[in-house]
Design a protein around this motif. Structure first.
Motif, mmCIF file in Angstrom:
data_model
loop_
_atom_site.group_PDB
_atom_site.id
_atom_site.type_symbol
_atom_site.label_atom_id
_atom_site.label_comp_id
_atom_site.label_asym_id
_atom_site.label_seq_id
_atom_site.Cartn_x
_atom_site.Cartn_y
_atom_site.Cartn_z
ATOM 1 N N PHE A 219 -50.627 -7.311 -11.965
ATOM 2 C CA PHE A 219 -49.692 -7.393 -11.574
ATOM 3 C C PHE A 219 -48.337 -8.454 -11.338
ATOM 4 C CE2 PHE A 219 -46.681 -9.647 -7.831
ATOM 5 C CZ PHE A 219 -44.982 -8.878 -7.935
ATOM 6 N N THR A 220 -49.756 -9.841 -11.271
ATOM 7 C CA THR A 220 -49.165 -11.107 -11.960
ATOM 8 C C THR A 220 -49.195 -11.550 -13.284
ATOM 9 O OG1 THR A 220 -50.016 -11.564 -10.000
ATOM 10 C CG2 THR A 220 -49.931 -13.553 -12.018
ATOM 11 N N VAL A 221 -49.979 -10.744 -14.154
ATOM 12 C CA VAL A 221 -49.432 -11.578 -15.535
ATOM 13 C C VAL A 221 -48.049 -10.398 -16.271
ATOM 14 C CG1 VAL A 221 -50.381 -10.610 -17.843
ATOM 15 C CG2 VAL A 221 -51.542 -11.283 -15.741
ATOM 16 N N LEU B 171 -42.219 -9.314 -18.107
ATOM 17 C CA LEU B 171 -41.238 -8.847 -17.653
ATOM 18 C C LEU B 171 -40.345 -10.347 -17.909
ATOM 19 C CD1 LEU B 171 -42.297 -5.872 -16.044
ATOM 20 C CD2 LEU B 171 -41.636 -5.920 -18.240
ATOM 21 N N ARG B 172 -40.761 -10.983 -17.155
ATOM 22 C CA ARG B 172 -39.534 -12.091 -16.656
ATOM 23 C C ARG B 172 -39.314 -12.859 -17.876
ATOM 24 N NH1 ARG B 172 -41.518 -14.236 -11.032
ATOM 25 N NH2 ARG B 172 -41.182 -13.388 -9.397
ATOM 26 N N ALA C 122 -52.636 -2.546 -8.427
ATOM 27 C CA ALA C 122 -53.526 -3.352 -7.807
ATOM 28 C C ALA C 122 -53.719 -1.965 -6.495
ATOM 29 C CB ALA C 122 -54.726 -3.734 -7.366
ATOM 30 N N THR C 123 -51.804 -2.281 -5.815
ATOM 31 C CA THR C 123 -51.145 -1.458 -4.931
ATOM 32 C C THR C 123 -50.275 -0.843 -5.658
ATOM 33 O OG1 THR C 123 -50.035 -3.527 -4.227
ATOM 34 C CG2 THR C 123 -52.148 -3.547 -3.609
ATOM 35 N N VAL C 124 -49.734 0.083 -4.773
ATOM 36 C CA VAL C 124 -48.150 0.748 -4.711
ATOM 37 C C VAL C 124 -47.131 0.795 -4.905
ATOM 38 C CG1 VAL C 124 -46.671 2.953 -4.056
ATOM 39 C CG2 VAL C 124 -49.046 3.124 -4.243
ATOM 40 N N LEU D 171 -42.949 -4.316 -10.243
ATOM 41 C CA LEU D 171 -42.976 -4.182 -11.181
ATOM 42 C C LEU D 171 -42.200 -3.098 -12.032
ATOM 43 C CD1 LEU D 171 -46.031 -4.460 -12.779
ATOM 44 C CD2 LEU D 171 -44.769 -6.608 -12.033
ATOM 45 N N ILE D 172 -42.122 -1.887 -11.359
ATOM 46 C CA ILE D 172 -40.284 -1.100 -11.783
ATOM 47 C C ILE D 172 -39.397 -1.666 -11.626
ATOM 48 C CG2 ILE D 172 -39.470 1.252 -11.305
ATOM 49 C CD1 ILE D 172 -42.140 2.274 -11.113
#
Length: 361
Positions: free
Chosen positions: A79-81, A86-87, A100-102, A108-109
Motif C-alpha cells: 500500500f505505502t509503496v 501513483l502519486r 494487505a487489507t481490503v 489505491l484504486i
C-alpha cells in the motif's frame, strides 16, 4: 520503432529479481533503476543489469524519470509503496495481493482513478498459456454447463514468506482464476484452516465456495507437502479439463455419453462414462514475460490494465473471508453482487465472558 519505455523495480527479492530479468530482456523496455532496502542486493543488481540502484525507493522516484514500475515488496508494504508511485504519476504494477487489507486496496484504486495513473496487479496465473487455452475452451462451450472447479496448490514452506499465510499468499491466485474462468463471484464459502509448521500464519487451507452461477469451487492449498503441485480441474457436462500450471499442459477427459453435434445443448445428458483423453497443443511461454509485455503495451497505448485492480481487490476480499470463516468455523454469505457486504449465515458465536458481561450490563 516504438518508443523505449523506461522501467524501474522496487523490491528485489526472488520475484523482484525475475521482474528485473524480464525487463532487461524486453526489446521495447529499458530497466533503468532498482530499489531495495538491502544494500548488498542493490549492489548485485546494479552490477548485473547495469542500472542505478537505491536503498530508498522515494529517492528513486525523486531522481528518475520512468514510465512504468513494478512494486515487488512484501505484502505489508504494497500500500505505502504503490500509493507513492501513483502519486508520482508512474504506471504501477503491484504484485498480488493488491494490498494487505481490503481498505488499503480500495484506497489505491480510488487514488489511481483520481490521478488517472494506470494501476494493475500481478496476478501472474492469468497469463499462464494453459489457463488462457482453458478460458477459450470454456467460452466456446467445450464442457457445456460447468459444475465444479477445483484447485490444488501445495508444496513445501517457502522461508522467504514471513508476513502472510497460505490464504493471502497462495489462495488469491486461485480465487482470481476461479472468478476469471467462471465469470461469476463467490456468494457463499466455508473454510477450514490450520497452522502446523508456520509460527505466525496459517499453512493449510481447505475450502468450499459457491458461485453466483451455482458452480461449486474447491480449494486445497498448503505449505506442508514435500512435492509441489499446481493444478486446476473443471468438471462439466461434457467431461473434465485438467490444467497444469507448471508444465502448462491442458487435458480434456471426455464424457462419452455427452451428446455432440448440432443437437447440443438441447439433447438430454444421459449419464457419465469414460471417453477419450485429449491433450491440447499449448504454446509454452513464461507467464511473467507475458504479463510484463501486456503491462508495457497498456502503458504505451493508454489502454486498460491487463488485470483490473478491482478484480484483485475481489480476490483479496474473498481470501480474507476465508480466513474469517476458518477462524470462527462459520459459513459466510455475500449479500451484494460486488462481494462488498458479507454476513454470516448464523449469528456469530460470542465468548461466554462477553455474553455474561452483556447480561450483567
Amino acid at each position: 520503432m516504438a518508443k523505449i519505455l523506461r522501467a524501474a523495480l522496487i523490491g528485489a527479492g526472488i520475484m523482484g529479481l525475475n521482474h528485473a530479468r524480464v525487463y532487461s530482456e524486453m526489446e521495447d523496455v529499458e530497466l533503468v533503476a532498482v530499489a531495495d532496502v538491502d544494500p548488498k542486493t542493490v549492489s548485485r543488481l546494479v552490477q548485473r543489469f547495469r542500472v542505478r540502484g537505491y536503498t530508498d525507493y522515494r529517492e528513486l522516484l525523486d531522481r528518475e524519470q520512468v514510465d512504468l514500475i513494478s512494486v515487488v515488496t512484501p505484502t505489508e508494504h504494497h500500500f505505502t509503496v504503490a500509493r507513492d508511485t501513483l502519486r508520482a504519476g508512474v504506471a504501477t504494477l503491484v504484485e498480488k495481493p493488491i494490498a494487505a487489507t481490503v481498505q488499503q486496496g480500495a484506497e489505491l484504486i480510488t487514488l489511481a482513478r483520481e490521478t488517472g495513473v494506470l494501476l494493475t496487479v500481478g496476478h501472474i496465473e492469468r497469463f499462464n498459456p494453459a489457463i488462457i487455452a482453458l478460458k477459450g475452451q470454456l467460452e466456446h462451450g467445450a464442457l457445456g454447463r460447468v459444475y465444479q472447479i477445483t484447485s490444488r496448490r501445495i508444496g513445501p514452506f517457502p522461508s522467504r514468506i514471513k508476513d502472510v499465510g497460505v490464504v493471502i499468499d497462495l489462495a488469491t491466485h486461485d480465487l482470481d482464476i476461479m472468478h476469471y474462468l467462471t465469470d461469476s463471484i463467490v456468494v457463499k464459502l466455508h473454510a477450514e484452516i490450520g497452522r502446523r509448521l508456520h509460527t505466525a500464519h496459517e499453512d493449510l487451507l481447505s475450502a468450499v465456495l459457491r458461485f453466483e452461477n451455482d458452480i461449486i469451487g474447491m480449494l486445497d492449498i498448503n505449505w506442508l507437502s514435500p512435492n509441489k503441485v499446481r493444478e486446476l480441474s473443471v468438471i462439466g457436462e461434457r467431461g473434465m479439463f485438467v490444467a497444469n500450471y507448471i508444465t502448462q499442459d491442458l487435458t480434456l477427459y471426455e464424457n462419452d455419453l455427452a451428446p455432440y453435434g448440432a443437437e447440443w445443448p438441447q439433447a438430454a445428458l444421459m449419464g457419465v462414462t469414460e471417453g477419450r483423453m485429449i491433450r491440447f497443443k499449448v504454446s509454452k511461454k513464461e507467464p511473467l514475460r507475458a504479463e510484463l509485455d501486456a503491462f508495457a503495451a497498456a502503458v504505451r497505448c493508454g489502454g486498460p490494465p491487463p488485470v483490473r485492480p478491482e478484480d484483485a481487490l475481489l480476490a483479496l476480499m474473498v481470501a480474507q473471508k476465508l480466513i474469517e470463516s476458518g477462524a470462527y468455523g462459520e459459513t459466510l454469505c455475500a449479500v451484494d453482487d460486488h462481494g462488498e457486504v458479507w454476513e454470516p449465515v448464523q449469528p456469530r458465536r460470542h465468548h461466554l465472558a462477553e455474553i455474561a458481561a452483556g447480561a450483567i450490563a
